[in-house]
Design a protein around this motif. Structure first.
Motif, PDB file in Angstrom:
ATOM      1  N   ASN A  82      25.831  11.514   3.163  1.00 60.01           N
ATOM      2  CA  ASN A  82      27.164  11.277   2.595  1.00 60.01           C
ATOM      3  C   ASN A  82      28.098  12.467   2.819  1.00 60.01           C
ATOM      4  OD1 ASN A  82      25.635  12.793   0.859  1.00 60.01           O
ATOM      5  ND2 ASN A  82      26.155  11.638  -0.981  1.00 60.01           N
ATOM      6  N   TYR A 212      34.884   8.644  -0.853  1.00 55.59           N
ATOM      7  CA  TYR A 212      33.834   8.654  -1.881  1.00 55.59           C
ATOM      8  C   TYR A 212      33.664   7.274  -2.507  1.00 55.59           C
ATOM      9  CZ  TYR A 212      32.941  13.688  -1.926  1.00 55.59           C
ATOM     10  OH  TYR A 212      32.558  14.964  -1.585  1.00 55.59           O
ATOM     11  N   MET A 213      34.759   6.550  -2.682  1.00 57.87           N
ATOM     12  CA  MET A 213      34.670   5.196  -3.237  1.00 57.87           C
ATOM     13  C   MET A 213      33.865   4.284  -2.310  1.00 57.87           C
ATOM     14  SD  MET A 213      38.520   4.586  -4.729  1.00 57.87           S
ATOM     15  CE  MET A 213      39.084   5.395  -6.225  1.00 57.87           C
ATOM     16  N   ASP A 216      30.220   5.413  -2.520  1.00 58.35           N
ATOM     17  CA  ASP A 216      29.605   4.987  -3.782  1.00 58.35           C
ATOM     18  C   ASP A 216      29.087   3.557  -3.664  1.00 58.35           C
ATOM     19  OD1 ASP A 216      30.073   7.389  -4.995  1.00 58.35           O
ATOM     20  OD2 ASP A 216      31.837   6.736  -6.117  1.00 58.35           O
ATOM     21  N   CYS A 219      25.998   3.643  -1.380  1.00 57.41           N
ATOM     22  CA  CYS A 219      24.860   4.216  -2.097  1.00 57.41           C
ATOM     23  C   CYS A 219      24.248   3.210  -3.054  1.00 57.41           C
ATOM     24  CB  CYS A 219      25.291   5.471  -2.859  1.00 57.41           C
ATOM     25  SG  CYS A 219      25.577   6.911  -1.818  1.00 57.41           S
ATOM     26  N   LYS A 220      25.111   2.475  -3.738  1.00 59.80           N
ATOM     27  CA  LYS A 220      24.615   1.477  -4.696  1.00 59.80           C
ATOM     28  C   LYS A 220      23.834   0.391  -3.994  1.00 59.80           C
ATOM     29  CE  LYS A 220      26.079  -1.566  -8.458  1.00 59.80           C
ATOM     30  NZ  LYS A 220      27.225  -2.083  -9.264  1.00 59.80           N
ATOM     31  N   GLU A 223      20.434   1.907  -2.993  1.00 58.88           N
ATOM     32  CA  GLU A 223      19.560   2.118  -4.153  1.00 58.88           C
ATOM     33  C   GLU A 223      19.013   0.798  -4.710  1.00 58.88           C
ATOM     34  OE1 GLU A 223      22.017   4.252  -6.830  1.00 58.88           O
ATOM     35  OE2 GLU A 223      21.935   6.137  -5.693  1.00 58.88           O
TER      36      GLU A 223
END
Length: 227
Positions: A82, A212-213, A216, A219-220, A223
Motif C-alpha cells: 500500500n 487511501y480510500m 482501504d 484491503c477490506k 482481508e
C-alpha cells in the motif's frame, strides 16, 4: 517515390529535440493546437523534415505519453504494497503535472509502448503480491490509474480557470468556500455545513486521501477474502 534529401538543418533534428519542442508548444498553446506543422514551425524547419523522425501526429502523441511515463519513479519494492501504491500514485501525478493536457495525451493513446507497458506490469505485480485475485487485478489497477488521471485533469482545469481569472488556485477555492457559506441553508444544508472543507479538494493531501480510500476498500476485500 523516394524521400526528399535531407538538408543540413534537417540532419541536426532528432526525436528528443522534436519531443522537447512539442512539449514546450503544448505547455504554451495547449494540445488542441498541436500539429506536425506547428512543431516544425517552432523548430524553424518544414513538416516534411519531421517525418524523417516521426511518421505522424499519432506517433508523436505516443512518444509524448512515453516521455510522461519516464518521469514516474518506481517505489522501493521492499516497502509494503500500500505504501508502494501511494508513492507510485504521487509520482505519477507529479509527472502528469509537468505537461499541460497530459491527461488527454494519455487517454488519446493506446498503452502499447515499452515504458507504458512497464507501468502496467509494475502495478499488476504490486497488486498480485498484495493478495488481490488475478481476475480482479486489471480492474483494481484501472481504478488506481483512472483516479490519478481524473484527479489531475480536475486539478489542471481549476488551475487554468484560476489563471484566467488572475488569481491563485488557493484564492479561487477560498472564494468558492465563502460563496458556499452564503447559500440558503434550508436548501443546501450539507454544502453550507461543509463549506470550510471545500478548499481542500486539490493538492497532494487531498490526492493521498483519495488513494487511501481506494486502498482501504482493497484491503477490506483482501482481508475478507472477497478478492
Amino acid at each position: 517515390m523516394g524521400r526528399k534529401k535531407l538538408t543540413s538543418k534537417d540532419e541536426i533534428l532528432d526525436k528528443n529535440k522534436i519531443l522537447n519542442t512539442a512539449i514546450n508548444f503544448i505547455n504554451t498553446e495547449g494540445l488542441k493546437k498541436l500539429s506536425m506543422r506547428n512543431v516544425a514551425t517552432a523548430l524553424e524547419t518544414s513538416a516534411a523534415s519531421l517525418y524523417w523522425h516521426i511518421k505522424n501526429k499519432h506517433e508523436l502523441l505516443q512518444l509524448l505519453s512515453e516521455e510522461i511515463v519516464k518521469k514516474v519513479p518506481y517505489p522501493d519494492p521492499a516497502k509494503d504494497w500500500n505504501e508502494q501504491v501511494i508513492e507510485f500514485g504521487k509520482g505519477y501525478r507529479n509527472a502528469l503535472l509537468t505537461i499541460r493536457d497530459s491527461v488527454e495525451i494519455m487517454t488519446e493513446t493506446v498503452p502499447m509502448t515499452a515504458e507504458r507497458l512497464n507501468l502496467i506490469e509494475y502495478i499488476y505485480q504490486v497488486l498480485i503480491k498484495a493478495g488481490v485475485k488475478a481476475k480482479e487485478v486489471p480492474a483494481a489497477a484501472g481504478l488506481i490509474h483512472n483516479y490519478v488521471l481524473s484527479f489531475v485533469k480536475d486539478e489542471m482545469a481549476h488551475l487554468e480557470l484560476a489563471k484566467g481569472e488572475g488569481v491563485s488556485i488557493e484564492k479561487q477555492m477560498q472564494e468558492t468556500s465563502e460563496m458556499f457559506k452564503t447559500l440558503d441553508k434550508s436548501q443546501f444544508p450539507a454544502i453550507v455545513e461543509l463549506a470550510e472543507y471545500s478548499v481542500n479538494i486539490h493538492g497532494e493531501t487531498a490526492f493521498e486521501l483519495g488513494l487511501y480510500m481506494i486502498l482501504d476498500g482493497l484491503c477490506k476485500r483482501i482481508e475478507e477474502g472477497l478478492t
